[in-house]
Design an enzyme around this catalytic site. Structure first.
Site, PDB file in Angstrom:
ATOM      1  N   TYR A   1       0.833  -1.209   0.000  1.00  0.00           N
ATOM      2  CA  TYR A   1       0.000   0.000   0.000  1.00  0.00           C
ATOM      3  C   TYR A   1       0.868   1.260   0.000  1.00  0.00           C
ATOM      4  CZ  TYR A   1      -3.250   3.600   1.498  1.00  0.00           C
ATOM      5  OH  TYR A   1      -3.989   4.759   1.567  1.00  0.00           O
ATOM      6  N   GLU A   2       1.968   1.233   0.753  1.00  0.00           N
ATOM      7  CA  GLU A   2       2.834   2.407   0.872  1.00  0.00           C
ATOM      8  C   GLU A   2       3.912   2.460  -0.221  1.00  0.00           C
ATOM      9  OE1 GLU A   2       4.219   2.204   4.934  1.00  0.00           O
ATOM     10  OE2 GLU A   2       2.420   3.267   5.644  1.00  0.00           O
TER      11      GLU A   2
ATOM     12  N   TYR B   1      -2.835  -1.164  10.086  1.00  0.00           N
ATOM     13  CA  TYR B   1      -3.231  -1.649   8.768  1.00  0.00           C
ATOM     14  C   TYR B   1      -4.524  -2.425   8.873  1.00  0.00           C
ATOM     15  CZ  TYR B   1      -3.141  -4.070   4.290  1.00  0.00           C
ATOM     16  OH  TYR B   1      -3.474  -4.551   3.037  1.00  0.00           O
ATOM     17  N   VAL B   2      -5.427  -2.123   7.956  1.00  0.00           N
ATOM     18  CA  VAL B   2      -6.662  -2.886   7.785  1.00  0.00           C
ATOM     19  C   VAL B   2      -6.730  -3.256   6.308  1.00  0.00           C
ATOM     20  CG1 VAL B   2      -9.183  -2.844   7.897  1.00  0.00           C
ATOM     21  CG2 VAL B   2      -7.831  -1.718   9.696  1.00  0.00           C
TER      22      VAL B   2
ATOM     23  N   GLY C   1     -14.988   0.437  10.594  1.00  0.00           N
ATOM     24  CA  GLY C   1     -14.659   0.913  11.929  1.00  0.00           C
ATOM     25  C   GLY C   1     -13.541   0.151  12.614  1.00  0.00           C
TER      26      GLY C   1
ATOM     27  N   ASN D   1      -0.130  10.370   2.058  1.00  0.00           N
ATOM     28  CA  ASN D   1      -1.263   9.512   2.424  1.00  0.00           C
ATOM     29  C   ASN D   1      -2.397  10.347   3.042  1.00  0.00           C
ATOM     30  OD1 ASN D   1      -2.956   7.441   3.114  1.00  0.00           O
ATOM     31  ND2 ASN D   1      -1.390   6.216   4.129  1.00  0.00           N
TER      32      ASN D   1
ATOM     33  N   TYR E   1      -6.789  10.207  10.758  1.00  0.00           N
ATOM     34  CA  TYR E   1      -6.165  10.490  12.048  1.00  0.00           C
ATOM     35  C   TYR E   1      -6.660  11.812  12.632  1.00  0.00           C
ATOM     36  CZ  TYR E   1      -2.908   6.759  10.763  1.00  0.00           C
ATOM     37  OH  TYR E   1      -2.352   5.567  10.399  1.00  0.00           O
TER      38      TYR E   1
END
Length: 142
Positions: free
Chosen positions: A7-8, A68-69, A77, A106, A113
């Site tokens: 992802y990153e 991470y999800v 959630g 990001n 956040y």
């Protein structure tokens, strides 16, 4: 964890092996702890964290290394629950602060956040030494 690296766009830096993680979490001197998000018996997210220390506050802090999800589980959630659980743990352990880093590109994570009440501190920069530079810095001849 590889999913987070993907992802990153940082898979070229991902060197961790299963045995490294096993030692860091369950070895004789654990370096980190981890909370997991479990859906129907499968791990779909995690928050890996450890303690640091603030000389200004005179207290330890909780540092979130990874949150991470899995993409197909986002919006349910789970990330909020992991962050709230870590914040509660920081309060329980009398930590002076709970902090983490986020990549500047990001924006979805930054927005998430901030919506959770976190401040993104633009005046701070991460300083890092790795590989050969670390070996040189740590050598007696350096």
């Amino acid at each position: 964890m590889r999913g987070l690296a993907e992802y990153e766009n940082l898979t070229h830096l991902f060197l961790a092996r299963d045995e490294d993680l096993r030692d860091a979490l369950f070895g004789p001197h654990p370096a980190a702890e981890c909370l997991v998000a479990d859906v129907e018996g499968g791990v779909v997210g995690y928050a890996l964290f450890f303690h640091n220390y603030s000389t200004f506050l005179g207290r330890r802090g909780l540092y979130l290394e990874d949150l991470y999800v899995h993409p197909d589980q986002r919006g349910r959630g789970l990330g909020k629950r992991l962050l709230r659980a870590l914040a509660a743990l920081a309060v329980e352990r009398r930590c002076g602060r709970f902090e983490w880093s986020v990549l500047d590109w990001n924006q979805p994570a930054i927005d998430f956040y901030q919506a959770m009440g976190a401040d993104v501190l633009p005046e701070w920069r991460i300083v890092r030494v790795t590989g050969e530079a670390l070996a040189r810095l740590g050598s007696k001849a350096g």
